[in-house]
Scaffold this motif. Structure first.
Motif, PDB file in Angstrom:
ATOM      1  N   SER A  42     -18.538 -65.139 -65.975  1.00  0.00           N
ATOM      2  CA  SER A  42     -19.403 -65.026 -64.796  1.00  0.00           C
ATOM      3  C   SER A  42     -18.728 -65.564 -63.532  1.00  0.00           C
ATOM      4  N   HIS A  43     -17.438 -65.902 -63.636  1.00  0.00           N
ATOM      5  CA  HIS A  43     -16.659 -66.437 -62.504  1.00  0.00           C
ATOM      6  C   HIS A  43     -17.206 -67.767 -62.003  1.00  0.00           C
ATOM      7  N   GLU A  44     -17.783 -68.544 -62.895  1.00  0.00           N
ATOM      8  CA  GLU A  44     -18.306 -69.874 -62.558  1.00  0.00           C
ATOM      9  C   GLU A  44     -17.296 -70.904 -63.069  1.00  0.00           C
ATOM     10  N   TYR A  45     -16.252 -71.093 -62.296  1.00  0.00           N
ATOM     11  CA  TYR A  45     -15.107 -71.833 -62.797  1.00  0.00           C
ATOM     12  C   TYR A  45     -15.342 -73.348 -62.845  1.00  0.00           C
ATOM     13  N   SER A  75      -7.264 -67.603 -64.947  1.00  0.00           N
ATOM     14  CA  SER A  75      -8.236 -67.060 -63.998  1.00  0.00           C
ATOM     15  C   SER A  75      -8.078 -67.683 -62.620  1.00  0.00           C
ATOM     16  N   SER A 304     -18.117 -56.228 -65.984  1.00  0.00           N
ATOM     17  CA  SER A 304     -17.093 -57.130 -65.449  1.00  0.00           C
ATOM     18  C   SER A 304     -15.698 -56.505 -65.449  1.00  0.00           C
ATOM     19  N   ARG A 308     -14.074 -56.278 -60.201  1.00  0.00           N
ATOM     20  CA  ARG A 308     -13.001 -56.695 -59.293  1.00  0.00           C
ATOM     21  C   ARG A 308     -12.572 -55.555 -58.378  1.00  0.00           C
ATOM     22  N   TYR A 334     -15.284 -62.642 -53.021  1.00  0.00           N
ATOM     23  CA  TYR A 334     -14.219 -62.148 -53.903  1.00  0.00           C
ATOM     24  C   TYR A 334     -13.243 -63.261 -54.241  1.00  0.00           C
ATOM     25  N   LYS A 336     -13.735 -66.433 -54.327  1.00  0.00           N
ATOM     26  CA  LYS A 336     -14.335 -67.401 -55.251  1.00  0.00           C
ATOM     27  C   LYS A 336     -14.298 -66.873 -56.682  1.00  0.00           C
ATOM     28  N   ALA A 337     -14.518 -65.567 -56.829  1.00  0.00           N
ATOM     29  CA  ALA A 337     -14.555 -64.970 -58.161  1.00  0.00           C
ATOM     30  C   ALA A 337     -13.154 -64.734 -58.723  1.00  0.00           C
ATOM     31  N   TYR A 338     -12.186 -64.422 -57.851  1.00  0.00           N
ATOM     32  CA  TYR A 338     -10.841 -64.070 -58.311  1.00  0.00           C
ATOM     33  C   TYR A 338      -9.786 -64.861 -57.528  1.00  0.00           C
TER      34      TYR A 338
END
Length: 354
Positions: A42-45, A75, A304, A308, A334, A336-338
């Motif tokens: 979920s891109h919650e790093y 990631s 998912s 991207r 973007y 934040k997610a990648y």
């Protein structure tokens, strides 16, 4: 350039370190590890890192924990740290390596490639192939590594081994063609594809013939085969439609491609890859509003694997439309997610000046 070789002693060290390993780890469960992996998805790093801290405090399985930490590092673009954690995971393996250990090795080799440490990546694939002598994927990836490392002869040998192990795998041959073309050996790649069409395989499908024809640049033949495939009852339609539309794009006929994509999506809208391709066509036609709508429809499907590309292309559509404020906002999301995307970092700097 000389081909990287290892002597037998070095091979034994590699197998011991990467695949067999030593040491022990607790088997007290992996609830927090699983939760952390879900956060990565979920891109919650930050939440993922907290879960892994909790896993360590709870004494969860170290082999799984280090692997998960390595995935988090990748990631975030922290490739040196990823290598360290993948090696720790492999070292915690006891007994005969299982599927997860081989999977971790693939992660490790790919991370070495991101660091442009091609010799190290090749060692990992050597170790995999020492235990899985018929692993076509390892041969293909080792060939790719050698190609990047300017070992054309070695790459060709590995590609040939991969193809010999999978004589009817046309997707593999297309991947090899793409790799050779990108490396400056397009003629060699075309020879591989031409051999596919010349081998008179009675089981070769119209879709496969269309694929090969497309990459050989024979667009008329490709369209003919793909139209036949599109009308076949038992053929999976989405990949056929995707490539059929691209035959039009290749010739600059975006209206044809848009028609192909929209017709299909009207019947089956659950395909983010086709929404993405439709949006790219609309950008080329100057229909930026339509492109944004297509990208957002694709993102709404929540897949998912394509999020991207869809998000980055939506940013591109807003840039073309001159809406730099919205593009900047989306770019912040973007990034934040990648965070591992160096090209996006440069693009973010560009948008900050607009």
């Amino acid at each position: 350039m000389a081909v990287f070789r290892k002597n037998s002693a070095a091979m034994m060290v590699m197998l011991g370190t990467l695949l067999i390993g030593s040491g022990c780890g607790t088997m007290s469960g992996h609830r927090n590890v699983d939760l952390g992996l879900a956060h990565i998805e979920s891109h919650e790093y930050e939440e993922a890192a907290q879960s892994f801290d909790a896993a360590e405090a709870a004494g969860e399985n170290g082999r799984l924990l280090y692997r998960a930490k390595g995935i988090l590092n990748r990631s975030l673009g922290e490739y040196d740290e990823a290598v360290s954690n993948f090696l720790k995971s492999l070292a915690a393996t006891s007994g005969i390596p299982g599927d997860m250990d081989f999977d971790t090795n693939y992660y490790l080799a790919d991370t070495y490639m991101k660091l442009e440490k091609y010799d190290e990546a090749e060692k990992v694939y050597d170790a995999i192939l020492a235990l899985r002598k018929r692993d076509k994927d390892a041969y293909y990836m080792r060939g790719l590594t050698k190609l990047y490392n300017n070992d054309h002869e070695g790459a060709t040998a590995d590609f040939n081994r991969a193809m010999a192990l999978s004589p009817r795998n046309y997707d593999l041959r297309i991947m090899i063609y793409k790799a050779l073309s990108a490396g400056g050996f397009e003629d060699e790649g075309k020879e591989i594809l031409e051999a596919c069409l010349n081998n008179t395989d009675p089981n070769m499908t119209n879709y496969e013939k269309g694929q090969i024809s497309y990459y050989l640049g024979n667009n008329a033949d490709a369209q003919s085969y793909l139209e036949l495939a599109r009308n076949e009852r038992d053929t999976e339609k989405a990949p056929v439609v995707l490539l059929l539309g691209q035959t039009g794009e290749k010739q600059g006929d975006y209206n044809y491609a848009i028609s192909v994509y929209k017709t299909f999506l009207a019947e089956d809208s659950n395909h983010p890859d086709i929404y993405n391709q439709l949006g790219m066509c609309q950008i080329n036609m100057g229909d930026y509003e339509g492109a944004v709508a297509s990208f957002e429809a694709g993102l709404a499907l929540g897949n998912s694997d394509y999020s991207r590309a869809l998000l980055m292309n939506e940013i591109t559509a807003y840039e073309h439309a001159g809406n730099f404020a919205q593009a900047k906002t989306l770019m912040e999301n973007y990034r934040k997610a990648y965070p591992d995307d160096a090209d996006a970092e440069r693009e973010e700097i560009f948008l900050s000046t607009r």
